[in-house]
Design an enzyme around this catalytic site. Structure first.
Site, PDB file in Angstrom:
ATOM      1  N   LYS A 172      15.301  31.243  17.977  1.00 17.80           N
ATOM      2  CA  LYS A 172      15.112  29.890  17.539  1.00 17.80           C
ATOM      3  C   LYS A 172      13.700  29.481  17.613  1.00 17.80           C
ATOM      4  O   LYS A 172      13.192  29.533  18.728  1.00 17.80           O
ATOM      5  CB  LYS A 172      16.297  28.940  17.956  1.00 17.80           C
ATOM      6  CG  LYS A 172      17.684  29.386  17.824  1.00 17.80           C
ATOM      7  CD  LYS A 172      18.650  28.626  18.375  1.00 17.80           C
ATOM      8  CE  LYS A 172      18.710  28.913  19.923  1.00 17.80           C
ATOM      9  NZ  LYS A 172      19.739  28.134  20.433  1.00 17.80           N
ATOM     10  N   THR A 206      18.428  15.563  20.002  1.00 16.09           N
ATOM     11  CA  THR A 206      18.824  17.195  19.732  1.00 16.09           C
ATOM     12  C   THR A 206      19.593  17.732  20.828  1.00 16.09           C
ATOM     13  O   THR A 206      19.451  18.887  21.045  1.00 16.09           O
ATOM     14  CB  THR A 206      17.317  17.651  19.716  1.00 16.09           C
ATOM     15  OG1 THR A 206      16.563  17.563  20.897  1.00 16.09           O
ATOM     16  CG2 THR A 206      16.430  17.438  18.596  1.00 16.09           C
ATOM     17  N   THR A 209      21.969  21.092  20.222  1.00 10.48           N
ATOM     18  CA  THR A 209      21.632  21.733  19.150  1.00 10.48           C
ATOM     19  C   THR A 209      22.083  23.185  19.432  1.00 10.48           C
ATOM     20  O   THR A 209      22.695  23.897  18.417  1.00 10.48           O
ATOM     21  CB  THR A 209      20.345  21.864  18.916  1.00 10.48           C
ATOM     22  OG1 THR A 209      19.432  21.879  20.030  1.00 10.48           O
ATOM     23  CG2 THR A 209      19.946  20.133  18.440  1.00 10.48           C
TER      24      THR A 209
END
Length: 274
Positions: A172, A206, A209
């Site tokens: 990611k 976030t 996540t």
């Protein structure tokens, strides 16, 4: 209804860990079961305490599920110690189950969620069993021992991880500095590689996540989607969850697990060769 399992830590703030996983499972119409590896005292401002569960009891939880449910997919999150990783890997190596490994190491507030001696156990015992491994860039650096600053570095790290095992690696790219886009990099054992690019959302909210993305992957795999389609739909799930955040708490707030259904999965994932 298909049954899936999360093996992870509890987040008392509800934005990550077991709580985020179960919310995601519910939204994606799979029945979520859980094996709790640790209790945490945390909120959007950080983690103030971690209480790991004994490895023998973690195995007991998992065996209880396996003897009663037809589990279609499993994900791991916060595993904390080498003993816990070993106890889980011992069971999983005898099961032919889709496995999503989210190598949770550090909380958003900076607290360590994986002991140093557990990193080698994860690398040697759990990663070879993974269907999909989903590290962010700092986690990929830790697992490979390689510094990542460029896209070429990502390719090298992915190849290192694929040599350990696993069918697919998703690195990611949210930690890369970029003003307008965020890109995730997908690599398969058969040599295929592609990127998923989405607009970068400027928000502090976030928290969870990584947990949510990997839980969505698990749900889609549990429902029988091909791995490529599961990856793209999971990306839509987390992108919408970040875009339409809930603005809760005073720190790194949670994402919105309702958003994928509320907006009918409506967003475009741009996919191109890596």
């Amino acid at each position: 209804m298909h049954v899936v399992t999360t093996i992870a830590g509890s987040d008392s703030g509800g934005g990550a860990g077991i709580q985020a996983d179960l919310k995601t499972f519910q939204e994606l119409h799979v029945f979520g079961t859980s094996v709790i590896t640790a209790l945490t005292a945390q909120n959007t401002l950080g983690v103030s305490g971690v209480l790991p569960i004994e490895a023998a009891f973690i195995q007991q939880q998992f065996f209880a599920l396996l003897e009663d449910f037809d589990i279609r997919a499993v994900k791991t999150g916060m595993l904390f110690s080498a003993d816990i990783i070993h106890s889980i890997a011992q069971i999983l190596q005898h099961k032919q189950l889709p496995l999503v490994v989210d190598p949770v190491m550090i909380a958003k507030g900076g607290a360590s969620l994986l002991q140093q001696q557990a990193i080698e156990a994860m690398r040697s015992e759990l990663l070879p069993l993974a269907t999909i491994l989903t590290p962010n860039i700092p986690e990929a650096e830790t697992l490979t021992g390689q510094h990542i600053e460029t896209v070429d570095d990502i390719h090298r790290a992915a190849q290192t991880l694929l040599q350990v095992g696993g069918q697919c690696i998703i690195i990611k790219g949210g930690h890369f500095e970029c003003s307008t886009t965020a890109t995730d990099y997908v690599f398969f054992q058969d040599g295929r590689a592609w990127m998923m690019t989405m607009p970068r959302i400027e928000t502090l909210n976030t928290h969870g996540t990584g947990c949510t993305f990997s839980a969505a992957l698990t749900a889609f795999l549990g429902n029988g989607l091909p791995i490529e389609q599961a990856i793209i739909e999971a990306k839509k799930f987390i992108h919408l969850a970040i875009t339409h955040d809930l603005k809760l708490g005073h720190g790194h707030g949670p994402t919105n697990h309702f958003a994928y259904q509320q907006y009918q999965g409506s967003c475009e994932v741009i996919v191109h060769e890596a």
